[in-house]
Design a protein around this motif. Structure first.
Motif, short mmCIF file in Angstrom:
data_model
loop_
_atom_site.label_atom_id
_atom_site.label_comp_id
_atom_site.label_asym_id
_atom_site.label_seq_id
_atom_site.Cartn_x
_atom_site.Cartn_y
_atom_site.Cartn_z
N LEU A 9 1.35 1.11 -3.34
CA LEU A 9 2.31 1.86 -2.81
C LEU A 9 3.56 1.19 -2.72
CD1 LEU A 9 3.48 4.61 -1.34
CD2 LEU A 9 2.33 3.62 0.72
N HIS A 10 4.65 1.41 -3.48
CA HIS A 10 5.73 0.77 -3.33
C HIS A 10 6.53 1.32 -2.03
CE1 HIS A 10 10.07 -0.08 -4.33
NE2 HIS A 10 9.63 -1.13 -3.90
N ARG A 11 6.94 0.48 -0.81
CA ARG A 11 7.60 0.81 0.17
C ARG A 11 8.85 0.17 0.32
NH1 ARG A 11 5.00 2.63 5.05
NH2 ARG A 11 7.07 2.67 5.62
N PRO A 12 10.13 0.65 -0.40
CA PRO A 12 11.24 0.03 -0.39
C PRO A 12 12.08 -0.29 1.01
CG PRO A 12 11.32 2.26 -1.57
CD PRO A 12 10.04 1.94 -1.07
N ASP A 13 11.46 0.75 2.07
CA ASP A 13 12.11 0.42 3.42
C ASP A 13 11.41 -0.53 4.15
OD1 ASP A 13 9.32 2.01 3.01
OD2 ASP A 13 9.47 2.48 5.25
N LEU A 14 10.38 -1.17 3.60
CA LEU A 14 9.61 -2.40 4.46
C LEU A 14 10.39 -3.71 4.14
CD1 LEU A 14 6.03 -1.17 4.37
CD2 LEU A 14 7.70 -1.04 6.13
N PRO A 15 10.79 -4.14 2.87
CA PRO A 15 10.27 -3.60 1.56
C PRO A 15 8.97 -4.42 1.35
CG PRO A 15 11.87 -5.41 1.68
CD PRO A 15 11.82 -5.17 2.90
N GLU A 35 -2.93 -7.34 -12.45
CA GLU A 35 -2.12 -6.96 -13.59
C GLU A 35 -1.40 -5.72 -13.35
OE1 GLU A 35 -1.11 -9.32 -15.66
OE2 GLU A 35 -2.72 -10.59 -15.65
N GLN A 36 -2.22 -4.87 -12.60
CA GLN A 36 -1.65 -3.43 -12.41
C GLN A 36 -0.54 -3.83 -11.29
OE1 GLN A 36 -4.52 -0.72 -11.43
NE2 GLN A 36 -3.13 0.83 -10.52
N LEU A 37 -0.95 -4.57 -10.19
CA LEU A 37 0.06 -5.03 -9.20
C LEU A 37 1.42 -5.43 -9.72
CD1 LEU A 37 0.80 -5.41 -6.20
CD2 LEU A 37 -0.52 -7.41 -6.18
N LEU A 38 1.26 -6.20 -10.67
CA LEU A 38 2.49 -7.16 -11.26
C LEU A 38 3.14 -6.07 -12.14
CD1 LEU A 38 3.85 -9.79 -11.79
CD2 LEU A 38 2.16 -9.99 -14.02
N ALA A 39 2.49 -5.14 -12.85
CA ALA A 39 3.40 -4.12 -13.38
C ALA A 39 4.28 -3.22 -12.59
CB ALA A 39 2.64 -3.36 -14.36
N ALA A 40 3.41 -3.08 -11.31
CA ALA A 40 4.07 -2.22 -10.48
C ALA A 40 5.39 -2.80 -9.88
CB ALA A 40 3.39 -1.77 -9.33
N ALA A 41 5.06 -4.25 -9.38
CA ALA A 41 6.25 -5.05 -8.77
C ALA A 41 7.25 -5.27 -9.88
CB ALA A 41 5.50 -6.37 -8.39
N ASP A 42 6.95 -5.49 -10.92
CA ASP A 42 8.15 -5.61 -11.89
C ASP A 42 9.00 -4.24 -12.01
OD1 ASP A 42 7.28 -8.13 -12.77
OD2 ASP A 42 6.49 -7.39 -14.62
N ALA A 43 8.31 -3.22 -11.89
CA ALA A 43 9.10 -1.68 -12.29
C ALA A 43 9.85 -1.88 -11.01
CB ALA A 43 8.00 -0.82 -12.34
N ALA A 44 9.32 -1.95 -9.88
CA ALA A 44 10.27 -2.10 -8.71
C ALA A 44 11.23 -3.17 -8.37
CB ALA A 44 9.41 -1.59 -7.40
N LEU A 50 1.96 -6.94 0.01
CA LEU A 50 0.71 -6.96 1.09
C LEU A 50 -0.64 -6.46 0.27
CD1 LEU A 50 -0.06 -6.91 4.12
CD2 LEU A 50 -0.33 -4.41 3.75
N LEU A 51 -1.48 -7.64 0.19
CA LEU A 51 -2.73 -7.43 -0.49
C LEU A 51 -3.87 -7.06 0.67
CD1 LEU A 51 -1.00 -9.55 -2.25
CD2 LEU A 51 -2.64 -9.06 -3.88
N ASP A 52 -4.26 -5.62 0.51
CA ASP A 52 -5.37 -5.38 1.59
C ASP A 52 -6.58 -5.72 1.03
OD1 ASP A 52 -7.12 -4.56 3.52
OD2 ASP A 52 -5.76 -2.54 3.78
N LEU A 53 -7.19 -6.84 1.56
CA LEU A 53 -8.50 -7.17 0.96
C LEU A 53 -9.61 -6.95 1.93
CD1 LEU A 53 -7.43 -10.68 -0.63
CD2 LEU A 53 -7.76 -8.34 -1.77
N ARG A 54 -9.53 -6.14 2.92
CA ARG A 54 -10.30 -5.89 3.98
C ARG A 54 -11.77 -5.31 3.56
NH1 ARG A 54 -6.32 -2.98 8.30
NH2 ARG A 54 -5.96 -2.03 6.25
N ARG A 55 -11.73 -4.51 2.64
CA ARG A 55 -13.28 -4.20 2.10
C ARG A 55 -13.77 -5.05 1.23
NH1 ARG A 55 -10.91 1.77 2.22
NH2 ARG A 55 -11.34 2.09 4.27
N ARG A 56 -13.28 -6.05 0.60
CA ARG A 56 -13.72 -7.04 -0.20
C ARG A 56 -14.77 -8.04 0.57
NH1 ARG A 56 -11.51 -10.31 -3.76
NH2 ARG A 56 -13.58 -10.04 -4.81
N GLU A 57 -16.21 -8.17 -0.14
CA GLU A 57 -16.98 -9.03 0.80
C GLU A 57 -16.64 -10.61 0.25
OE1 GLU A 57 -19.71 -8.53 2.76
OE2 GLU A 57 -19.01 -6.43 2.96
N ASP A 58 -16.49 -10.67 -0.96
CA ASP A 58 -16.13 -12.27 -1.47
C ASP A 58 -14.65 -12.47 -1.88
OD1 ASP A 58 -16.63 -14.47 -2.56
OD2 ASP A 58 -17.68 -14.08 -4.47
#
Length: 128
Positions: A9-15, A35-44, A50-58
């Motif tokens: 989700l891109h939030r330009p208001d935060l930014p 890589e998907q994150l990078l493509a979205a960041a490039d587009a915007a 903000l990378l939410d890793l709270r559900r990742r175990e490792d």
């Protein structure tokens, strides 16, 4: 957008660009998600993530950490008008684990911080 267990989700208001992994993912899926994150960041043209890793175990998977520090992070240098800021959001139970391999300032201009509180992560990302 959902792929590789990831919502972006891109939030330009935060930014900021917010990436949330909603399930445990394999190392290959995690790399594909970055890589998907990078493509979205490039587009915007958004250098604050903000990378939410709270559900990742490792959080310390060696293959991903090596790829992140040797390939992914160095490719961010000079990519945007400002240095990339990465706020990793982790669960309090994982707060003591390192999230990524150490990234040399000589190799990249990333600023990286780890948080257990999302509001604090957004505050840090918003600083100039």
């Amino acid at each position: 957008m959902t792929n590789h267990g990831l919502d972006l989700l891109h939030r330009p208001d935060l930014p900021a660009l917010i990436a949330r992994w909603h399930r445990e993912v394999t190392p290959a899926e995690l790399q594909a998600g970055y890589e998907q994150l990078l493509a979205a960041a490039d587009a915007a043209t958004c250098a604050r993530w903000l990378l939410d890793l709270r559900r990742r175990e490792d959080l310390t998977e060696p293959t991903v950490n090596a790829w992140f520090s040797q390939t992914f992070a160095p490719a961010l240098r000079g990519r945007y008008p400002e240095a990339v800021r990465l706020a990793f959001l982790v669960s309090p139970m994982r707060a003591g684990q390192p999230v990524t391999a150490v990234v040399s300032a000589a190799d990249t201009d990333c600023q990286i911080a780890t948080f257990i509180d999302e509001a604090a992560a957004h505050d840090w990302l918003a600083r100039r």
